[in-house]
Design a protein around this motif. Sequence first.
Motif, PDB file in Angstrom:
ATOM      1  N   TRP A   3       0.828  -1.212   0.000  1.00 21.65           N
ATOM      2  CA  TRP A   3       0.000   0.000   0.000  1.00 21.65           C
ATOM      3  C   TRP A   3       0.856   1.253   0.000  1.00 21.65           C
ATOM      4  O   TRP A   3       2.023   1.186   0.332  1.00 21.65           O
ATOM      5  CB  TRP A   3      -0.940  -0.055   1.190  1.00 21.65           C
ATOM      6  CG  TRP A   3      -1.383  -1.437   1.349  1.00 21.65           C
ATOM      7  CD1 TRP A   3      -0.863  -2.362   2.181  1.00 21.65           C
ATOM      8  CD2 TRP A   3      -2.360  -2.102   0.600  1.00 21.65           C
ATOM      9  NE1 TRP A   3      -1.459  -3.556   2.000  1.00 21.65           N
ATOM     10  CE2 TRP A   3      -2.391  -3.427   1.036  1.00 21.65           C
ATOM     11  CE3 TRP A   3      -3.231  -1.728  -0.421  1.00 21.65           C
ATOM     12  CZ2 TRP A   3      -3.251  -4.368   0.510  1.00 21.65           C
ATOM     13  CZ3 TRP A   3      -4.087  -2.666  -0.933  1.00 21.65           C
ATOM     14  CH2 TRP A   3      -4.090  -3.958  -0.465  1.00 21.65           C
ATOM     15  N   GLU A 173      -7.861  -2.869  -6.537  1.00 21.39           N
ATOM     16  CA  GLU A 173      -8.596  -1.628  -6.752  1.00 21.39           C
ATOM     17  C   GLU A 173      -8.837  -1.350  -8.231  1.00 21.39           C
ATOM     18  O   GLU A 173      -9.667  -0.520  -8.582  1.00 21.39           O
ATOM     19  CB  GLU A 173      -7.854  -0.438  -6.128  1.00 21.39           C
ATOM     20  CG  GLU A 173      -7.940  -0.362  -4.610  1.00 21.39           C
ATOM     21  CD  GLU A 173      -7.001  -1.328  -3.915  1.00 21.39           C
ATOM     22  OE1 GLU A 173      -7.119  -1.486  -2.680  1.00 21.39           O
ATOM     23  OE2 GLU A 173      -6.146  -1.944  -4.599  1.00 21.39           O
ATOM     24  N   LEU A 197      -1.038   1.918  -8.730  1.00 21.08           N
ATOM     25  CA  LEU A 197      -2.238   2.492  -8.099  1.00 21.08           C
ATOM     26  C   LEU A 197      -2.400   3.976  -8.419  1.00 21.08           C
ATOM     27  O   LEU A 197      -3.503   4.413  -8.743  1.00 21.08           O
ATOM     28  CB  LEU A 197      -2.225   2.260  -6.589  1.00 21.08           C
ATOM     29  CG  LEU A 197      -2.675   0.878  -6.125  1.00 21.08           C
ATOM     30  CD1 LEU A 197      -2.653   0.782  -4.608  1.00 21.08           C
ATOM     31  CD2 LEU A 197      -4.072   0.545  -6.629  1.00 21.08           C
ATOM     32  N   LEU A 303      -7.584  11.464  -8.730  1.00 23.29           N
ATOM     33  CA  LEU A 303      -7.230  10.391  -7.801  1.00 23.29           C
ATOM     34  C   LEU A 303      -8.190  10.335  -6.616  1.00 23.29           C
ATOM     35  O   LEU A 303      -8.554   9.261  -6.140  1.00 23.29           O
ATOM     36  CB  LEU A 303      -5.795  10.584  -7.310  1.00 23.29           C
ATOM     37  CG  LEU A 303      -4.704  10.318  -8.348  1.00 23.29           C
ATOM     38  CD1 LEU A 303      -3.345  10.762  -7.829  1.00 23.29           C
ATOM     39  CD2 LEU A 303      -4.664   8.844  -8.729  1.00 23.29           C
ATOM     40  N   LYS A 304      -8.614  11.497  -6.170  1.00 19.89           N
ATOM     41  CA  LYS A 304      -9.561  11.554  -5.055  1.00 19.89           C
ATOM     42  C   LYS A 304     -10.880  10.877  -5.432  1.00 19.89           C
ATOM     43  O   LYS A 304     -11.417  10.068  -4.665  1.00 19.89           O
ATOM     44  CB  LYS A 304      -9.808  13.004  -4.656  1.00 19.89           C
ATOM     45  CG  LYS A 304     -10.760  13.165  -3.472  1.00 19.89           C
ATOM     46  CD  LYS A 304     -10.954  14.644  -3.110  1.00 19.89           C
ATOM     47  CE  LYS A 304     -11.921  14.797  -1.945  1.00 19.89           C
ATOM     48  NZ  LYS A 304     -12.130  16.224  -1.600  1.00 19.89           N
ATOM     49  N   THR A 306     -11.336   8.702  -7.819  1.00 19.55           N
ATOM     50  CA  THR A 306     -11.104   7.291  -8.135  1.00 19.55           C
ATOM     51  C   THR A 306     -11.118   6.429  -6.886  1.00 19.55           C
ATOM     52  O   THR A 306     -11.691   5.334  -6.870  1.00 19.55           O
ATOM     53  CB  THR A 306      -9.750   7.116  -8.854  1.00 19.55           C
ATOM     54  OG1 THR A 306      -9.781   7.833 -10.087  1.00 19.55           O
ATOM     55  CG2 THR A 306      -9.458   5.642  -9.127  1.00 19.55           C
ATOM     56  N   TYR A 307     -10.507   6.928  -5.815  1.00 20.86           N
ATOM     57  CA  TYR A 307     -10.307   6.089  -4.634  1.00 20.86           C
ATOM     58  C   TYR A 307     -11.162   6.471  -3.428  1.00 20.86           C
ATOM     59  O   TYR A 307     -10.986   5.896  -2.354  1.00 20.86           O
ATOM     60  CB  TYR A 307      -8.820   6.111  -4.243  1.00 20.86           C
ATOM     61  CG  TYR A 307      -7.956   5.391  -5.257  1.00 20.86           C
ATOM     62  CD1 TYR A 307      -8.126   4.039  -5.497  1.00 20.86           C
ATOM     63  CD2 TYR A 307      -6.979   6.070  -5.982  1.00 20.86           C
ATOM     64  CE1 TYR A 307      -7.347   3.367  -6.426  1.00 20.86           C
ATOM     65  CE2 TYR A 307      -6.190   5.403  -6.919  1.00 20.86           C
ATOM     66  CZ  TYR A 307      -6.389   4.051  -7.139  1.00 20.86           C
ATOM     67  OH  TYR A 307      -5.620   3.380  -8.066  1.00 20.86           O
ATOM     68  N   GLU A 308     -12.108   7.376  -3.594  1.00 18.70           N
ATOM     69  CA  GLU A 308     -12.886   7.806  -2.434  1.00 18.70           C
ATOM     70  C   GLU A 308     -13.733   6.675  -1.842  1.00 18.70           C
ATOM     71  O   GLU A 308     -14.065   6.702  -0.661  1.00 18.70           O
ATOM     72  CB  GLU A 308     -13.778   8.997  -2.790  1.00 18.70           C
ATOM     73  CG  GLU A 308     -14.817   8.721  -3.860  1.00 18.70           C
ATOM     74  CD  GLU A 308     -15.590   9.981  -4.238  1.00 18.70           C
ATOM     75  OE1 GLU A 308     -15.330  11.019  -3.607  1.00 18.70           O
ATOM     76  OE2 GLU A 308     -16.421   9.921  -5.157  1.00 18.70           O
ATOM     77  N   GLU A 310     -12.701   3.476  -1.781  1.00 21.33           N
ATOM     78  CA  GLU A 310     -11.824   2.359  -1.428  1.00 21.33           C
ATOM     79  C   GLU A 310     -11.386   2.469   0.033  1.00 21.33           C
ATOM     80  O   GLU A 310     -10.972   3.530   0.480  1.00 21.33           O
ATOM     81  CB  GLU A 310     -10.598   2.340  -2.336  1.00 21.33           C
ATOM     82  CG  GLU A 310     -10.915   2.081  -3.794  1.00 21.33           C
ATOM     83  CD  GLU A 310     -11.496   0.702  -4.032  1.00 21.33           C
ATOM     84  OE1 GLU A 310     -11.279  -0.190  -3.178  1.00 21.33           O
ATOM     85  OE2 GLU A 310     -12.175   0.512  -5.056  1.00 21.33           O
ATOM     86  N   VAL A 313      -6.978   2.723   0.207  1.00 24.92           N
ATOM     87  CA  VAL A 313      -6.181   3.717  -0.516  1.00 24.92           C
ATOM     88  C   VAL A 313      -6.670   5.095  -0.109  1.00 24.92           C
ATOM     89  O   VAL A 313      -7.833   5.437  -0.305  1.00 24.92           O
ATOM     90  CB  VAL A 313      -6.305   3.540  -2.036  1.00 24.92           C
ATOM     91  CG1 VAL A 313      -5.453   4.579  -2.764  1.00 24.92           C
ATOM     92  CG2 VAL A 313      -5.873   2.138  -2.442  1.00 24.92           C
ATOM     93  N   LYS A 314      -5.790   5.893   0.474  1.00 24.34           N
ATOM     94  CA  LYS A 314      -6.179   7.188   1.027  1.00 24.34           C
ATOM     95  C   LYS A 314      -5.350   8.314   0.406  1.00 24.34           C
ATOM     96  O   LYS A 314      -4.120   8.254   0.410  1.00 24.34           O
ATOM     97  CB  LYS A 314      -5.988   7.209   2.555  1.00 24.34           C
ATOM     98  CG  LYS A 314      -6.786   6.137   3.289  1.00 24.34           C
ATOM     99  CD  LYS A 314      -8.283   6.295   3.090  1.00 24.34           C
ATOM    100  CE  LYS A 314      -9.065   5.250   3.870  1.00 24.34           C
ATOM    101  NZ  LYS A 314     -10.513   5.307   3.581  1.00 24.34           N
TER     102      LYS A 314
END
Length: 337
Positions: A3, A173, A197, A303-304, A306-308, A310, A313-314
């Motif tokens: 990660w 992801e 990622l 990116l925010k 995409t991964y909000e 998940e 992934v922060k």
Amino acid sequence: MQWFVFKTTPKVGRPSLRVRAPVASSPQKQYSSKTAEIKSGEELHIAVLGASGYTGAEIVRLLANHPQFHIKVMTADRKPGEQFGSVFPYLITQDLPNLGAIKDADFSNVDAVFCCLPHGTTQEIIEGLPKQLKIVDLSADFRLSDTNEYAEWYGHSHRAPELQQEAVYGLTEVLQDEIRNARLVANPGCYPTSIQLPLVPLIKAKLIKLSNIIVDAKSGVSGAGRGAKEANLYTEIAEGIHAYGTKGHRHVPEIEQGLSEAAESKVTISFTPNLICMKRGMQSTMFVEMAPGVTVSDLYQHLKSTYEGEEFVKLLHGISVPHTRHVVGSNYCFMNV
């Protein structure tokens, strides 16, 4: 299971993306409710092959704390008959079977296998397992879809090419649906996870150029495995940092494979891995050129979004800088731009 982290820099034109990856589960929240496809209360019986290495120990730690996984079989050919707690005392309180040899393993009461064996040994072993088993392979043996490329980088021909056609690359992801329906999953490498990622979403959205992608990555010593190697002795690595694999690291084709699939065209990178004097943890810094009209804020916002959703992934806020100590021993990847 690795990660990462990003960091923002105020530079214009070539922002750096910093990513770091440990290999473990979160101390606050070990499992995401999103990822649970198992019916409530159902128990899955697990076998861990090669449990006495660092990868095997981490898998055992994760599974032993999972509410629905129960480890039934554990193998370590060099330590048959030993209790796992004698090999890794920090797991002595877990209710685990004794270690045994793979040839003696009974898979009749097993639903899934985690294979933690060295590269080059896994293909034939997996080929010989019962066909009904779900398998996650943590070696590099099924990560490269092109078996000729595998032979070029790993020095021998692929020994189970028909299984390679079945294998799904396990970047969770990015390929959730494919993984959910797969029988054989190739767990990604550490560096490739930390690099793909952040870059895969940006490439798919055409926010960055495909040329001049530069990656400076740093890893702890446990990434080299548990086997005794002179180059990894304390006196060889203490009080320093050094680059390695500069003429071509085995993770390069895996990274370029994922980025090329995202771009739907060939992508090459400049990649330099570095060994740092710490036990575990990883940080990767990616330097990219933005597409015309794209801003640093555009990269961050994409990116925010995409991964909000998940769990692990922060994206950090503002100019917060990721640190390996903030994620080591956890399942989290922290990023910033």
